[in-house]
Design an enzyme around this catalytic site. Structure first.
Site, mmCIF file in Angstrom:
data_model
loop_
_atom_site.group_PDB
_atom_site.id
_atom_site.type_symbol
_atom_site.label_atom_id
_atom_site.label_comp_id
_atom_site.label_asym_id
_atom_site.label_seq_id
_atom_site.Cartn_x
_atom_site.Cartn_y
_atom_site.Cartn_z
ATOM 1 N N CYS A 1 -3.855 -12.576 3.777
ATOM 2 C CA CYS A 1 -3.402 -13.690 3.275
ATOM 3 C C CYS A 1 -2.661 -13.757 1.742
ATOM 4 C CB CYS A 1 -4.357 -14.805 3.417
ATOM 5 S SG CYS A 1 -3.774 -16.329 2.580
ATOM 6 N N CYS B 1 2.236 -19.232 6.583
ATOM 7 C CA CYS B 1 3.166 -17.965 6.894
ATOM 8 C C CYS B 1 2.830 -17.367 8.080
ATOM 9 C CB CYS B 1 3.002 -17.007 5.907
ATOM 10 S SG CYS B 1 1.378 -16.138 5.628
ATOM 11 N N CYS C 1 -14.219 -14.923 17.100
ATOM 12 C CA CYS C 1 -13.934 -14.318 15.729
ATOM 13 C C CYS C 1 -15.195 -13.410 15.566
ATOM 14 C CB CYS C 1 -13.974 -15.382 14.528
ATOM 15 S SG CYS C 1 -13.875 -14.741 13.060
ATOM 16 N N CYS D 1 -7.912 22.542 -11.382
ATOM 17 C CA CYS D 1 -6.480 22.432 -11.128
ATOM 18 C C CYS D 1 -6.078 22.805 -9.607
ATOM 19 C CB CYS D 1 -5.711 23.127 -12.316
ATOM 20 S SG CYS D 1 -3.998 22.688 -12.200
ATOM 21 N N THR E 1 -7.580 16.112 -9.758
ATOM 22 C CA THR E 1 -6.520 15.382 -8.860
ATOM 23 C C THR E 1 -6.669 16.137 -7.048
ATOM 24 O OG1 THR E 1 -5.034 17.250 -9.357
ATOM 25 C CG2 THR E 1 -4.627 14.932 -10.388
ATOM 26 N N ASN F 1 1.469 15.104 -9.307
ATOM 27 C CA ASN F 1 1.997 16.006 -10.440
ATOM 28 C C ASN F 1 1.832 17.300 -10.023
ATOM 29 O OD1 ASN F 1 0.178 17.609 -12.549
ATOM 30 N ND2 ASN F 1 -1.127 16.121 -11.442
ATOM 31 N N CYS G 1 -2.931 -22.857 1.995
ATOM 32 C CA CYS G 1 -2.188 -22.314 3.006
ATOM 33 C C CYS G 1 -0.702 -22.848 3.180
ATOM 34 C CB CYS G 1 -2.838 -22.629 4.518
ATOM 35 S SG CYS G 1 -1.964 -21.945 5.808
ATOM 36 N N PHE H 1 -12.321 23.936 -13.557
ATOM 37 C CA PHE H 1 -12.455 24.565 -12.290
ATOM 38 C C PHE H 1 -11.981 23.622 -11.044
ATOM 39 C CE2 PHE H 1 -17.264 25.796 -13.411
ATOM 40 C CZ PHE H 1 -16.610 26.687 -14.215
#
Ligand SMILES: Cc1cc2nc3c(=O)[nH]c(=O)nc-3n(C[C@H](O)[C@H](O)[C@H](O)COP(=O)(O)O)c2cc1C
Ligand code: SF4
Ligand code: SF4
Length: 486
Positions: free
Chosen positions: A471, A431, A461, A221, A286, A160, A428, A219
């Site tokens: 997944c 895919c 692994c 913006c 922000t 914004n 599963c 304090f």
């Protein structure tokens, strides 16, 4: 097979929903993670009503699969609480102010006039940090927003360009005065921004005279037209100390600086607020950002401006921790003297809970209200109440800071054991997404042959769990934790 969250995310959450008020309410409850209320409503609807709702759905692609959603929710066998009287209270004190619940509107576009705030109060919000009041001539740009999406989700993050209230400051203080008079049990907090010490004090005194419960100091913006304002102050510990302490001396209502995330760490600004005598801190405003909207003209000018919404929540939580759990802060005992109001990406009661578990006694919401409306308060409150009931917690304050003990240093993490992923063959669909990610972003520990069945290679692994996260059918879970083989 239906994945509840994915299907309900397709629902457009229509105003005056053609599918009917009850079904729409159940879908909204599901969307905002409140399966208890959804379960209760669904259990009251018969098959004919569900079928009629599905027929009436106006979704542009295909109707929401309401019957399947109902079945999935009812099949989970969730306990349904029918009596709101049995649910725990959400009352929680913030800066010694009694608040009926911790949910407040954040100073922003969601609270810029009397009617908006009154509507929010009627809907159930406990309080407001009203849109920042100033004596400057605010002239906003058009358009002023941009949304960053991903794979069909339009609002992952929101940028914004808005500055402060465009109303004359006397009009805003009159609004706050009327709100406090007409809603005496709701909490009205003025957010202010001055251009000099005198102006900060003048605005703070006007907030006190208007009957506000507290004053928030903006304090933070990140897109002020003039320098030396907004986040320029939040980036300077000297200015934080100077303005907070002079306002603290000038008024007797609680003083709450609102901090910018556009710094390295929240620790030093929090110390500055503490030494200046602040009663609390709001965080975060922000995050400075640039988005390159595809719809915009190539030549359209852009500027660095604030980013908010779901995408910023992890950054906000980190900054909250720096004010509530950081070892230096705790050694000085600062967290006992200042209450924290958490802001940044809160949409559901679970998001709010995360802030509370890291030590916040209040939470504020902006972007989610801009996207979905004040009505999200229903599920923020009911979801949190049902969660507390399930855990047998009768007072919200018991949840404040309960997760701080689990935030540790990297050196304190367990590096001697690991957890293997575990594939559920039923779920599963073959895919191969887990295979692709493990090959190119993991440890080449999944094989995927002509039979389209992924298999974990135990010797390769390392238990990073990238496969579980990618997944799409949630077919990958966790096996038991075990010692690493040398
Ligand atoms: C359109 C818009 C206007 C805002 N205006 C203000 C403001 O006037 N004062 C202020 O302190 N923060 C302002 N903010 C920041 C919000 O109060 C909040 O700190 C931030 O958006 C993060 O919360 P969220 O993720 O729930 O939106 C504004 C944010 C947006 C999106
Ligand atoms: S009409 Fe369809 S898209 Fe709109 S609220 Fe109802 S189910 Fe959702
Ligand atoms: S990502 Fe999931 S669904 Fe796809 S192959 Fe791997 S385990 Fe199966």
């Amino acid at each position: 097979m239906i994945h509840i969250q994915e299907e309900v995310a397709r629902c457009l959450l229509c105003a005056d929903a053609p599918c009917g008020a009850k079904v729409a309410r159940a879908l909204r409850a599901l969307r905002f993670d409140n399966r208890w209320t959804a379960g209760e409503i669904f259990s009251e609807l018969n098959d004919a009503e569900i079928e009629a709702a599905e027929k009436a759905c106006i979704h542009y692609d295909r109707p929401i699969r309401i019957a399947e959603l109902k079945k999935a929710v009812v099949d989970t066998g969730l306990p349904v609480s029918r009596d709101p009287e049995e649910l725990p209270s959400l009352e929680l004190n913030f800066c010694d102010i009694v608040c009926e619940n911790p949910f407040f509107l954040a100073s922003s576009a969601v609270c810029t006039n009397y009617e908006m705030v009154a509507n929010a109060f009627e809907a159930g919000w406990a309080g407001v940090f009203y849109k920042t009041i100033c004596k400057q001539d605010i002239r906003e740009v058009s358009p002023r927003f941009d949304a960053v999406g991903k794979e069909g989700t339009p609002f992952v993050g929101f940028r914004n360009m808005e500055q402060l209230s465009e109303n004359p400051y006397t009009v805003d203080f009159d609004i706050l005065h009327r709100l406090k008079q007409n809603y005496p049990t709701k909490i009205v907090i003025a957010s202010i921004m001055g251009q000099s010490e005198e102006e900060w004090i003048e605005l703070a005194k006007m907030a006190e005279d208007a009957g506000c419960d507290a004053v928030e100091l903006n304090f933070s913006c990140p897109q002020m037209k003039l320098s030396g304002l907004g986040s320029d102050i939040g980036q300077s510990n000297e200015l934080i100390l100077c303005y907070t302490s002079c306002i603290k001396e000038a008024v007797s209502i609680p003083v709450i600086p609102k901090m910018t995330p556009n710094i390295m760490s929240m620790r030093a600004p929090a110390l500055a607020c503490y030494y200046a005598g602040a009663h609390g801190i709001s965080a975060i405003n922000t995050i400075k950002s640039i988005t390159m909207s595809h719809e915009a003209e190539v030549s359209e000018k852009k500027t660095i401006s604030g980013y908010s919404g779901k995408a910023v929540k992890p950054i906000a939580l980190r900054m909250i921790y720096e004010m509530t759990g950081d070892p230096v802060i705790r050694r000085a005992g600062i967290e006992k003297h200042m209450d924290i109001s958490g802001i940044g990406g809160i949409e559901t009661w679970r998001d709010a809970l995360e802030f509370i578990q890291l030590g916040c006694r209040n939470v504020q919401v902006c972007t989610a209200v801009m996207q979905y409306g004040y009505r999200i308060i229903d599920d923020l409150k009911m979801g949190l109440q049902h969660y507390m009931k399930e855990r047998g917690i009768t007072e919200l304050k018991k949840l404040v800071g309960e997760e701080l003990k689990n935030i540790v240093l990297p050196s304190d993490l367990d590096r001697e054991t690991m957890v293997f992923p575990k594939i559920d063959r039923e779920k599963c669909i073959g895919c191969g997404r887990c295979y692709t990610s493990c090959m190119d972003g993991g440890h080449q520990a999944i094989t995927f042959g002509d039979d389209r069945k992924p298999r974990i290679v135990g010797t390769k692994c390392v238990g990073c769990h990238l496969c579980r996260l990618v997944c799409p059918t949630h077919a990958i879970g966790m096996a038991h934790r075990m010692p690493k083989t040398k």
